[in-house]
Every structure is written in structure tokens, then in C-alpha cells.
Design an enzyme around this catalytic site. Sequence first.
Site, PDB file in Angstrom:
ATOM      1  N   ASP A  89       0.857  -1.180   0.000  1.00 15.25           N
ATOM      2  CA  ASP A  89       0.000   0.000   0.000  1.00 15.25           C
ATOM      3  C   ASP A  89       0.898   1.236   0.000  1.00 15.25           C
ATOM      4  O   ASP A  89       2.086   1.154   0.312  1.00 15.25           O
ATOM      5  CB  ASP A  89      -0.892  -0.028   1.242  1.00 15.25           C
ATOM      6  CG  ASP A  89      -2.037   0.966   1.158  1.00 15.25           C
ATOM      7  OD1 ASP A  89      -2.158   1.632   0.117  1.00 15.25           O
ATOM      8  OD2 ASP A  89      -2.791   1.069   2.139  1.00 15.25           O
ATOM      9  N   ASP A 124      -3.631   7.392  -3.947  1.00 15.72           N
ATOM     10  CA  ASP A 124      -4.906   7.971  -4.351  1.00 15.72           C
ATOM     11  C   ASP A 124      -5.405   8.940  -3.287  1.00 15.72           C
ATOM     12  O   ASP A 124      -4.822   9.062  -2.213  1.00 15.72           O
ATOM     13  CB  ASP A 124      -5.937   6.861  -4.584  1.00 15.72           C
ATOM     14  CG  ASP A 124      -6.015   5.901  -3.405  1.00 15.72           C
ATOM     15  OD1 ASP A 124      -4.994   5.250  -3.104  1.00 15.72           O
ATOM     16  OD2 ASP A 124      -7.076   5.808  -2.766  1.00 15.72           O
ATOM     17  N   CYS A 276     -11.722 -24.169  15.920  1.00 14.41           N
ATOM     18  CA  CYS A 276     -10.407 -23.983  15.306  1.00 14.41           C
ATOM     19  C   CYS A 276      -9.337 -24.476  16.274  1.00 14.41           C
ATOM     20  O   CYS A 276      -9.633 -24.714  17.461  1.00 14.41           O
ATOM     21  CB  CYS A 276     -10.200 -22.512  14.948  1.00 14.41           C
ATOM     22  SG  CYS A 276      -9.777 -21.450  16.344  1.00 14.41           S
TER      23      CYS A 276
END
Length: 646
Positions: A89, A124, A276
Amino acid sequence: MTFEIKERDAAGRLCKFTTKHGTVKTPNLMPVINPNKMLITPGEMKKLFGTEIVITNSYIIKKDEKLNEKALKQGVHKLIDFDGPIMTDSGTFQSYVYGDIKIDPIDIVRFQRDIGSDIGTILDVFGTPDQTKKEAERGVKETVARAKKSIPEKGDMFLACTVQGSVYPDLREKCAKELSNINADFFPIGGVVPLMENQRYTDLVKCILSAKKSLNPSKPVHLFGAGHPLMFSLAVALGCDFFDSSAYAKYAQDGRMIFLWGTESLETLTELPCCCPVCSKFTASDLKQLDKNERMRQLGLHNLYVSFSEMKTIRTAISEGWLWELVEQRTSSNPYLLDALRELRKKENKIWLEKFEPTSRNTAMFYTGNHTIHRPIISRYHKRLLARYKQTFDTTVIFPEGNKPYSIYYADRIKKIFAKRKVNLIVNSNLGPVPIELDEMYPLAQSVFPKKTDKETEEESKRVFDDFLKNKKVVIWKDGKVDLKTDKLKQKNIIDMDFIRISAVSNMQFGKGSSKALFGGRLKIVKSKNTGKIRNVYCDVEHILSMRAEDGLFTLKACGAKRLHKFFKKPKLRVVINNDAVPFVKEGKSVFAKFVVECDPELRPYDECLIVDEKDSLIAVGRTLLNREEMMAFNHGTAVKTREAV
């Protein structure tokens, strides 16, 4: 970059995405890696979860002197010790959160390139939901300008150009279109984190749809900041390919656990509703008593287990053909997601989604509630029924819903009725009107509904039913009886239901009038010895069609293709290929997307099609994998699977 569709359901797609550090399958989840504070290392993620791709922040790396130096010298893969694809990023989100951060848009792209990112991201302008339209418009303009300046700097790095536009669909569409025109490699949909944080899922759906409608369909789409599995399936069904998650770590730091229905605080849990490895090893009490750092780590592991498990479930749903069922089940757990799902019922959204909807699937369609009747596959059936189906006789008998296939369930009653008069037989089904001769066609036979549905489903079915029977002479079957006067001609001609069936299916599948082209000669219909169902159709000794047992639709043979090619004018049913591909397709090889010149816009994924050259000479018959928009956009992968050369 190669990005190609392998399987699909809804607008979701199983794709292969190849980078210089390997190939990943989509849809996929990219855990966010903070190089300063790794709660769980990328190597451990790869071992435990099969993590194929991660995302880290180039701004954080660049501003830290030691990280900067190491990244430039050894590369970002060595820096975080991960040998698979890495996306970086640019710091846009940090600029949004902290404000006065100075980042040069071109410099940060060059830095990502220089540290060896597989996918870099432009800087951006983050569009917030509370912006005015003018403010959002300025942000879009600047984002596109930065993207154009960044493209020449990317080198061999793929460049992600983020779609912005706040909550204004027209700005999102404009931004997506302009970014597609500059040939960006990867399309994040940005500025949506505040929407998700406030459960504004309807606005999120609008943002995704408005972007997707104008984006180049041959490039991956990434929903930026979408790290909670609660909405993965809905976003995938709308065409999102990648997600990133920092939520696994942030929630763990706050003592929160991710589940498919939402997020729970460990502090309030007396039992762990999960199996899990973390929740199987520890009780809720055990986790609460752990050292803070270890507890944070275990919660982070749990959050990733749940997130990756959901992504595997979604890929399985696409492959097996039950993605819409999964979406409806998941959205039912949250009222704001239910509102978002209703957004898909709008006419313009149904039209767009239907273009990507496969003709049939591997499994039956299951009713899950009042959303099912609005699925694109059912909308397509209703539309084609009204436009393509033609009733054979002047009188219609209506049967109530019954067991499937209807023609067998009502066999005795049909025999008695036909002894009196030639009539059309229509079942008033949960899906709307079903002519008895279409009862084996997908999704009519391959759908499972309860005996009693909801009011909304009943009203929608009735609306289509009334429209279908408008100005028709109708007789209702009631209490085992039907009021029919015996035909004055004493039924001299036997009703050929096999011919009526193949004619109706043909018109629904290939287009109105196709039955005239296919069956204008001496017919021979071959049935299965075991089931008595139609399997093959011959006309004037030529094998023209085979009827598939799994979906009640036709497989088109070469002789049948010749008849349809002669009957229908271009572009009907056609996929046009360039001259370079013709010799290979004649040998039976599949049509690759890069060789497609044009395509019938009415063709849908898994439709039977005519493969022709640029002069409209019939080359082969095949089955599409892509629709027209995709065929014209993709440069990699198969567009049509060739079945038989002509």
C-alpha cells in the site's frame, strides 16, 4: 500478469493470478503485515493457513530508516521473510487517518518498484462518505491524474489504481472507466472502510457495483480494507477477487474474536463457539488468563483461522455452484447486510448480474428465504419465458405445485386430460409458471423449495404467472377434477409431447424460432432405457442434439450447429475468432479469449455457441466460459471450450 477465469458462480470467479513470485488463486485474502510489529509472521501464516499473498505498507517501510535501507538493499520479500507475492500500500489510509502526512505520489510508486513489490499501489485521494459531491469529484480527478503519472514509473511491477468517488455511484463509474482506459493492472475499490465500520453495507454494495460495471473485467478487483469474513461472500458474488485484513490483529489487540456472524469480546464469552485449533486448545477462561502478548497472538491466530476458512468455503461454493445460497445464509445474520442484499433486486443491478450468471450449475438450487426468487437465474427464466416460449394450443390447464418432475407426478391426470382435449399444461410453481414440457430444464427441476414459502415469493411468482397468462383461455385443476369439454374431433391426432418438449427447450435455450431450424425434417428421438427421458435427437438421420441429464438442456452437435447457423443471422449465438485461431479450432482446440473478435451479447457463461471466422463461416461448436464483455477484455485463458469441429 496473467489473470484467467477457471470456474464461476454469480459474478464471483475462481481465477489464477500469476505474478513474478508465484501464482495465487482467487478469491483470496491478503493479511496485512506490519514490518514493525508482526503479531504472526508471514512464514507462519503460510504454514498454518496456506497464505499465498500478503500486503504490507510501503509508507511505514519508507519512513523508517532501518527498514528503508534493508528493503532497498535486500527487497521487501527478505524484509518480511515471505517468498510469495507481496502487495504494498502507498500510505493513502494513513493520510486519511492522521492528516498531515507528506508523501510524494510519484516517489512512493518508485519506492515500491525499487523494493520489489509484486503489486504496488498509487497514492490515491481517500474519499470519505461525508464528502460533498464536488469534494469527491476533485478527489477522483486527482486520483486519476496521479494514476496516469504513476503508470510510466511502475517498471515490471503491477500497479494497483484505486477507484474512488465517495458514495456517489456516477463518480465511482467515472473513476473506474478512466482507470480502465489507462490500462492499470489491478483495481482496488477504496474509501470504503468508514462504510464498513458503520455497517453501511447498502452503500458498500452500491460502491462495488458502480465500480464493477465500468471496470475492465479482465483485471483483479480488490476491496480495500475489507477484512471481516461477515461480508466476504456478498462481495465475491459481486465480483471482488481480493481482500486484505488488518482486522485479525487490531481485533486481537482489543480482545475481540472474529466469527462468521460478527465480532465478540473475549471478556463476555463463557464458552468459545468455535473448533479452530486455538479454540480447541484453550477454553475462554484459559485465554483470559494468558499473558497479554500471548493472548493477543492466540486471538490473532483464531481470527485468521476463521477468515481463511470462510475464503475456502467461498471458493468451494463457486466451484460447486452454491454461492448464492451462501450469500443469502450469511447476510441473514445481519439486518444491515439484508438491506444490502435487497439492493441487488433493482432492475439495473439484476440486468448486470444476469450477464455473468451461468446457464446451469452442478448442484440443485436451494431456497433459503424471500431473496431466492430474486436470483438472476430465475429472473432470466422469467424473461425468456415471456419472450421465447410459445403455447401450442388455445386452452391452458393449470396444475398446482407438486413433486418433481411434474410430468411424472401428474402423468395419470395428463393422460385423462389429453383423452378429452389438446391443451397446454402449466404448473403454478414456487418459481412461477412452468410449462410441463420445460419441467426438466434448469433450474425448474433442479430446485428445492419447502411446501410453504414466504409471502414475498408467492407474490412475485403470482406477478409473473398473471403476466404469462394474460389474455389466455385458462382452466384450473381443482380437487382432482378439471372442467373440459371433449374435443369435437374426438382427439384424432395423438399429442406428441416429445416434440413439444424438444421444441420448447430449444426455443428457451437457443432463441425463439430455433425449433423450426432444428426440427424441420424427419425426426428420431432416442430415450434412455432406464429413465425414459430424451437423450438424443436426430433430424433427417443427422445427430443434431443431445439432452443433458443433469440440467435438461441441450448439447449442440455439429449438424445442429449448421442448421442454427443457417437460420439465425449474425451475431446470434456466434463467437467470432480471428484467422490465426481458425486452424487450431478446426483441430478441436479451445478458443482463447485473445483470439475472439466479436461475440453475441446475449451469450452467457456455459451457453452452447457457434464458433465462426470473420467471414461468418462456421468453424466449430462449443460451450462458452465467458460472456461477451469478458471475451473482449481478457488476453489470457479460455473463452470457449470447443466440442466439435464442423
